[in-house]
Design a protein around this motif. Sequence first.
Motif, short mmCIF file in Angstrom:
data_model
loop_
_atom_site.label_atom_id
_atom_site.label_comp_id
_atom_site.label_asym_id
_atom_site.label_seq_id
_atom_site.Cartn_x
_atom_site.Cartn_y
_atom_site.Cartn_z
N ILE A 151 0.84 -1.21 0.00
CA ILE A 151 0.00 0.00 0.00
C ILE A 151 0.87 1.25 0.00
O ILE A 151 0.64 2.19 -0.78
N LEU A 152 1.88 1.29 0.85
CA LEU A 152 2.75 2.46 0.94
C LEU A 152 3.54 2.66 -0.35
O LEU A 152 3.71 3.79 -0.83
N ALA A 153 4.02 1.56 -0.95
CA ALA A 153 4.78 1.66 -2.20
C ALA A 153 3.91 2.23 -3.31
O ALA A 153 4.37 3.07 -4.13
N LEU A 189 10.33 4.62 5.41
CA LEU A 189 9.20 3.99 6.12
C LEU A 189 8.83 2.68 5.45
O LEU A 189 8.44 1.71 6.12
N LEU A 190 8.98 2.65 4.13
CA LEU A 190 8.73 1.41 3.39
C LEU A 190 9.72 0.32 3.84
O LEU A 190 9.34 -0.84 4.06
N ALA A 191 10.98 0.73 4.01
CA ALA A 191 11.98 -0.23 4.49
C ALA A 191 11.65 -0.70 5.90
O ALA A 191 11.85 -1.87 6.26
N GLY A 192 11.11 0.22 6.72
CA GLY A 192 10.72 -0.16 8.08
C GLY A 192 9.62 -1.20 8.09
O GLY A 192 9.62 -2.11 8.92
N CYS A 193 8.64 -1.07 7.17
CA CYS A 193 7.56 -2.07 7.08
C CYS A 193 8.11 -3.45 6.75
O CYS A 193 7.58 -4.47 7.22
N LEU A 215 -5.78 3.45 -8.91
CA LEU A 215 -4.85 2.34 -8.74
C LEU A 215 -4.50 2.15 -7.27
O LEU A 215 -4.47 1.02 -6.77
N THR A 216 -4.27 3.24 -6.56
CA THR A 216 -3.94 3.15 -5.13
C THR A 216 -5.11 2.56 -4.35
O THR A 216 -4.93 1.74 -3.44
#
Length: 469
Positions: free
Chosen positions: A41-43, A58-62, A159-160
């Motif tokens: 979702i974040l990507a 934050l994506l890396a944190g997920c 799309l999101t």
Amino acid sequence: MMNAPLKVAKTLSFDSSKPVAIPPMPDYNGRLLAYTSMAVILATCIYQSVVPKELYWLLAGCIIWPHVVHFLSRRTLLRKSARIRHKMLMLDSTFAGVLVGFLGLVAIPSTAVVITVMFSCLMVGGVRLWVTGTLLMATTTVLSSAFLGTAESLHTPLLTSIVSVAASGVYICITAFYSHQQARSLMQAKTQIQNQREQSIALSHKLSKYLSPQVWQSIFTGERDVRLETQRKKLAIFFSDIKGFTELSEEMEPEALTELLNHYFNEMSEVALKYGGTIDKFVGDSIMVFFGDPTSRGAREDAFSCVSMAIEMRKHMKIMRQKWRSQGIKTPLEIRMGISMGYTTVGNFGAENRMDYTIIGKEVNLASRLESLAEPGEILISYETFSLIKDKIMCRDKGEITVKGFVRPVPIYEVVDFRRDMGPNRSFMEHEHSGFAMYLDSDKITEKERTSILAALEDAADRLRQEEL
């Protein structure tokens, strides 16, 4: 991000031919699946510029966080915490609230994250954890939104929206699938356990036929261990046999004799259990019963119960004798009994693979000797037994006997009857002649039965008077 709904053993095998497989979703897998859906979702939001591109961290944190939680909960002192799963879920709720804040409260992605968290809290911890997690997530969402602000537009690109709904839906569906599988497996296990429980109960009832109910009860409730163990206790010991049984066995066929003997044992056993006696064994036509183990009401009550049982057996034998006579058995079978009171060794005797719960001691020998000395229909008791029951039961002095194991002669007494059943107000009456037998216990007769009995007695009296004329 989230824990599995319910973690149980992978396999519960009650029947080796039908193992019950339970496929749980481990905490690590469930959290990894949830954070993967959030990362997707974040990507997508970063790709469509819904949020700033600087949120790659934050994506890396997920992606990294599930592995960090797994390490903390399995490799550190936190693993000793009994509620580690709930505590880690609270961290997940806090993380989700911060994520929603970074998303700027954009409608569809934020809603997908919130639904994922709420679903997991409800599945793992029920309503209580769901309320706690939701409040914690709402608090961190408000704080992070106040600090970071909201997005310029709360509307979400198509799309999101599609990816957000799909990612959240995939997580919910997979988790629900595992929950369904677990529920079905647990139901199968419950059914199998219930079947085994019923089989165990049926088997225990079959095995109980080989033990006295008191002994069986103490074993199956865990009060007594099945091991070679004995102890000294003061018991009332009872022996009985049937006078005339040897002669009868020569006259009757083995099948008929077996039926008669089993009927006799069944009737006498019911009387013994009624008074709380522990049935030790049947030997030929003999019965051995004792009072005071595994449960005891005190020496006086145990002695009184034992003698009371003997008196009722003697009375009941009269009824059985009438029935046998009506079946063509002419031999006048009589019961004779002996009772002694004293310390004996009681417990499990034998070998580790074959035990017998019984008693030994000189008092056992005395009771057996008294039974062999008794006349048909007679109950002989030792002096100690007499001293405990003489205020309630009338006895007659029978002198002294010499018994092996006793230094001095042993005084013995004959049991006559309950004191309450003697005299003009007695409830028990009996009269027996060739062609006539009467057994009356007025305390056991109901009002309806009384009328019928009186009518039968009047008819019998009229018949006898007519024959005299």
